[in-house]
Design an enzyme around this catalytic site. Structure first.
Site, PDB file in Angstrom:
ATOM      1  N   ASP A 120       0.841  -1.204   0.000  1.00 22.17           N
ATOM      2  CA  ASP A 120       0.000   0.000   0.000  1.00 22.17           C
ATOM      3  C   ASP A 120       0.872   1.248   0.000  1.00 22.17           C
ATOM      4  OD1 ASP A 120      -2.139  -1.731   0.276  1.00 22.17           O
ATOM      5  OD2 ASP A 120      -2.237  -1.501   2.465  1.00 22.17           O
TER       6      ASP A 120
HETATM    7  N1  URA Z   1      -1.140  -5.917   4.104  1.00 29.01           N
HETATM    8  C1  URA Z   1      -1.626  -4.659   4.088  1.00 29.01           C
HETATM    9  O1  URA Z   1      -2.633  -4.377   4.720  1.00 29.01           O
HETATM   10  N2  URA Z   1      -0.963  -3.728   3.362  1.00 29.01           N
HETATM   11  C2  URA Z   1       0.160  -3.982   2.672  1.00 29.01           C
HETATM   12  O2  URA Z   1       0.720  -3.079   2.041  1.00 29.01           O
HETATM   13  C3  URA Z   1       0.666  -5.290   2.695  1.00 29.01           C
HETATM   14  C4  URA Z   1      -0.011  -6.243   3.433  1.00 29.01           C
END
Ligand code: URA
Length: 239
Positions: free
Chosen positions: A102
């Site tokens: 993310d």
């Molecule tokens: N899980 C999440 O919530 N975000 C990420 O970026 C990776 C794993």
């Protein structure tokens, strides 16, 4: 390509280490010792050897990047900076990220042009482990360890696969916890959704390992390096 960059890209050492090797006469180009570090070579046609061993240039390219928050895992984005902007000086043609983090998640990201390896690492049937460090709002306890192990309903058709929750630290006064969570899937926002389902919130998230590859302290946030041939082999064999 410059000879010193070629050798560093192959994982023989840092740029300054390989310069020393060249100056010490350990490198030959087409059968003659070369002590000029900025010598231009044709990596596809010149015969380069190091300590008497002929080197072959990788067919594919593999990078590990320590992703900072604020960058998206996309080749192009009209709104945000992309992780590829961090690969300064590299030829970006054909490269993609192995899965996504993310925009606000930091840490280990593999970037490559090897579709087969990417498939190996992401395919749910391969169960490649990914470990995240997270700061949590809420107090993690034994019941959460059990829930992660059993599988959690995060609103998908299936429960999450068994995951390993390690509680590093809890702070009752501030109602916070530090944890490490190892999962073998890669569902959308998975770690955040798992903690949300447990009644807590992730306030900071960083991936610290993927398969056999670990994020070491020698890669500062926002920096990258090529993977060594040993690391690539280990990732391919998932051991
Ligand atoms: N899980 C999440 O919530 N975000 C990420 O970026 C990776 C794993």
């Amino acid at each position: 390509m410059r000879l010193d960059k070629y050798l560093a890209d192959l994982g023989l050492g840092t740029r300054s280490e390989v310069k020393q090797y060249i100056k010490k006469g350990k490198v030959m180009v087409n059968g003659s010792t070369c002590t000029t570090t900025d010598r231009k070579i044709d990596e596809n046609n010149d015969l380069i050897s190091f300590n008497g061993q002929i080197l072959s240039y990788e067919k594919n390219r593999y990078y590990i990047l320590n992703k900072p928050a604020g960058y998206v895992c996309a080749n192009h984005d009209n709104l945000h900076k992309t992780v590829f902007e961090l690969l300064k000086g590299e030829n970006l043609k054909g490269l993609f990220t192995v899965g996504r983090l993310d925009i606000d998640t930091e840490g280990l990201l593999i970037i490559t042009d090897d579709g087969a390896l990417s498939h190996e690492l992401l395919s749910p049937s391969k169960h490649v482990a990914k470990t995240y460090y997270a700061s949590i709002l809420g107090i993690a306890d034994e019941s959460h360890i059990t829930a992660c192990h059993k599988g959690i309903d995060i609103g998908d058709d299936d429960l999450t696969e068994p995951a390993l929750l390690k509680i590093l630290n809890t702070d009752q006064i501030n109602n916070t916890s530090e944890i490490e969570l190892t999962i073998t899937e890669g569902r959308f926002h998975q770690v955040k959704r798992m903690f949300h389902a447990l009644g807590m919130e992730v306030t900071y998230l960083k991936r610290i390992s993927m398969g056999t590859l670990k994020l070491d302290s020698e890669i500062p946030l926002g920096s990258f390096r090529r993977l060594t041939s040993e690391e690539i082999e280990m990732l391919k064999n998932n051991k």
